[in-house]
Motif scaffolding. Sequence first.
Motif, PDB file in Angstrom:
ATOM      1  N   GLU A 125      16.281 -11.701  -7.738  1.00 46.21           N
ATOM      2  CA  GLU A 125      15.808 -11.011  -7.166  1.00 46.21           C
ATOM      3  C   GLU A 125      14.494 -10.010  -7.863  1.00 46.21           C
ATOM      4  N   PRO A 126      13.313 -10.275  -7.890  1.00 48.23           N
ATOM      5  CA  PRO A 126      12.206  -9.696  -8.559  1.00 48.23           C
ATOM      6  C   PRO A 126      12.250  -8.311  -8.229  1.00 48.23           C
ATOM      7  N   SER A 127      11.576  -7.375  -9.155  1.00 42.70           N
ATOM      8  CA  SER A 127      11.534  -6.163  -8.844  1.00 42.70           C
ATOM      9  C   SER A 127      10.073  -5.704  -9.537  1.00 42.70           C
ATOM     10  N   LEU A 128       9.463  -4.711  -8.855  1.00 44.43           N
ATOM     11  CA  LEU A 128       8.216  -4.232  -9.742  1.00 44.43           C
ATOM     12  C   LEU A 128       7.918  -2.725  -9.342  1.00 44.43           C
ATOM     13  N   GLY A 129       7.161  -2.095  -9.943  1.00 39.63           N
ATOM     14  CA  GLY A 129       6.726  -0.705  -9.416  1.00 39.63           C
ATOM     15  C   GLY A 129       6.893   0.158 -10.657  1.00 39.63           C
ATOM     16  N   ALA A 130       6.236   1.384 -10.511  1.00 31.40           N
ATOM     17  CA  ALA A 130       6.229   2.425 -11.812  1.00 31.40           C
ATOM     18  C   ALA A 130       7.285   3.432 -11.595  1.00 31.40           C
ATOM     19  N   SER A 131       8.166   2.970 -10.590  1.00 35.43           N
ATOM     20  CA  SER A 131       9.260   4.028 -10.030  1.00 35.43           C
ATOM     21  C   SER A 131      10.127   4.491 -11.358  1.00 35.43           C
ATOM     22  N   PHE A 156       0.965  -1.114   0.068  1.00 39.94           N
ATOM     23  CA  PHE A 156       0.117  -0.044   0.064  1.00 39.94           C
ATOM     24  C   PHE A 156       0.872   1.314  -0.050  1.00 39.94           C
ATOM     25  N   VAL A 157       2.000   1.260   0.792  1.00 46.04           N
ATOM     26  CA  VAL A 157       2.987   2.473   0.737  1.00 46.04           C
ATOM     27  C   VAL A 157       3.276   2.719  -0.571  1.00 46.04           C
ATOM     28  N   PHE A 167      15.441   0.464   2.680  1.00 48.71           N
ATOM     29  CA  PHE A 167      14.165   0.379   1.862  1.00 48.71           C
ATOM     30  C   PHE A 167      14.187  -0.682   0.931  1.00 48.71           C
ATOM     31  N   ASN A 168      15.371  -1.357   0.549  1.00 50.18           N
ATOM     32  CA  ASN A 168      15.270  -2.628  -0.437  1.00 50.18           C
ATOM     33  C   ASN A 168      14.783  -2.137  -1.821  1.00 50.18           C
ATOM     34  N   ILE A 169      15.162  -0.894  -2.106  1.00 46.86           N
ATOM     35  CA  ILE A 169      14.615  -0.483  -3.360  1.00 46.86           C
ATOM     36  C   ILE A 169      15.634  -0.792  -4.689  1.00 46.86           C
ATOM     37  N   ALA A 170      15.013  -0.913  -5.701  1.00 47.40           N
ATOM     38  CA  ALA A 170      15.684  -1.551  -6.994  1.00 47.40           C
ATOM     39  C   ALA A 170      16.204  -0.231  -7.441  1.00 47.40           C
ATOM     40  N   TRP A 171      17.337   0.281  -7.172  1.00 46.37           N
ATOM     41  CA  TRP A 171      18.072   1.563  -7.538  1.00 46.37           C
ATOM     42  C   TRP A 171      18.187   1.604  -8.964  1.00 46.37           C
ATOM     43  N   GLN A 172      18.551   0.307  -9.714  1.00 48.74           N
ATOM     44  CA  GLN A 172      19.035   0.405 -10.920  1.00 48.74           C
ATOM     45  C   GLN A 172      17.864   0.805 -11.843  1.00 48.74           C
TER      46      GLN A 172
END
Length: 295
Positions: free
Chosen positions: A193-199, A144-145, A239-244
């Motif tokens: 390591e999967p990643s997801l998001g509109a970032s 949600f966040v 925050f375990n963010i996919a910086w790439q």
Amino acid sequence: MADTHQDGEGLPGCYRHPDRPTGVRCTRCERPICPECMVSASVGFQCPECVRSGSGTGHRPTATRPRTLAGGTVAADPHLVTKVLIGVCLAAFVVQLSGGFGDRFTDRFEMLGLAPVPGFTTPQGVAEGQWYRLVTAMFLHGGFVHIAFNMLSLWWIGGPLEAALGRARYLALYFVSGLAGSALSYLLAAQNEPSLGASGAIFGLFGATAVLMRRLNYDLRPVIALLVINLIFTFNPAFNIAWQAHIGGLVGGLVVGYGMIHAPRERRALVQYGVCALVLLAVVGTVVVRTGQLT
């Protein structure tokens, strides 16, 4: 008509949106206009009223449709594409919340290079030919966040940018930036390591917004401050963010945004979509090379 006002640095407010300081004026009536109100003319930019009325010259208004800053068609709802993108992300998130099916849905469409996935008999990922993950991961979120922050950012950044570029160019910017983020993630991130998001796409919009504000002589400090804050979160291990994906999207957005906004008028569309094609070519090349390394 709303009165304009001066901001802290002496810039007047747009005559239709007084809270938006701008350094651009209509070339006919000289009223200050923001990116949402400016319409591309043969020389400079005009306000919507001058375009509709012919600025009181006695001539019939031209049949040519008014154009945005980047040469796109001015739409009745300048934020429609942004609303649709938000709606698609929210709909996908609702599916993700639907128990076991939602988990499989996420496993099937999130960004993944090459790894075993529970419930699938063969390894999953882009290296297995699932290139669609480069796109579909842009519409999935991890909580949600995550989705709340991304959708608020998309609305705040995307709406004004869509108004300045036009729908087609804005949509091209969004997808090319998102794909650039996915490609860099595929190249540099751990493949299990999967990643997801509109970032990634949203960082591309940040980059293009900075180019646009520079073009209009706006104060860049607010968007730079916001970008720095986001980058601090991006590189914080907690925050375990996919910086790439963020960096790839930002670079893609800067390149495409520059091409969109600074393209010469006489061959504007060719340059704008040519830049998009070059970035897409780099994306395809990156994916092909990385797939060769993995397989």
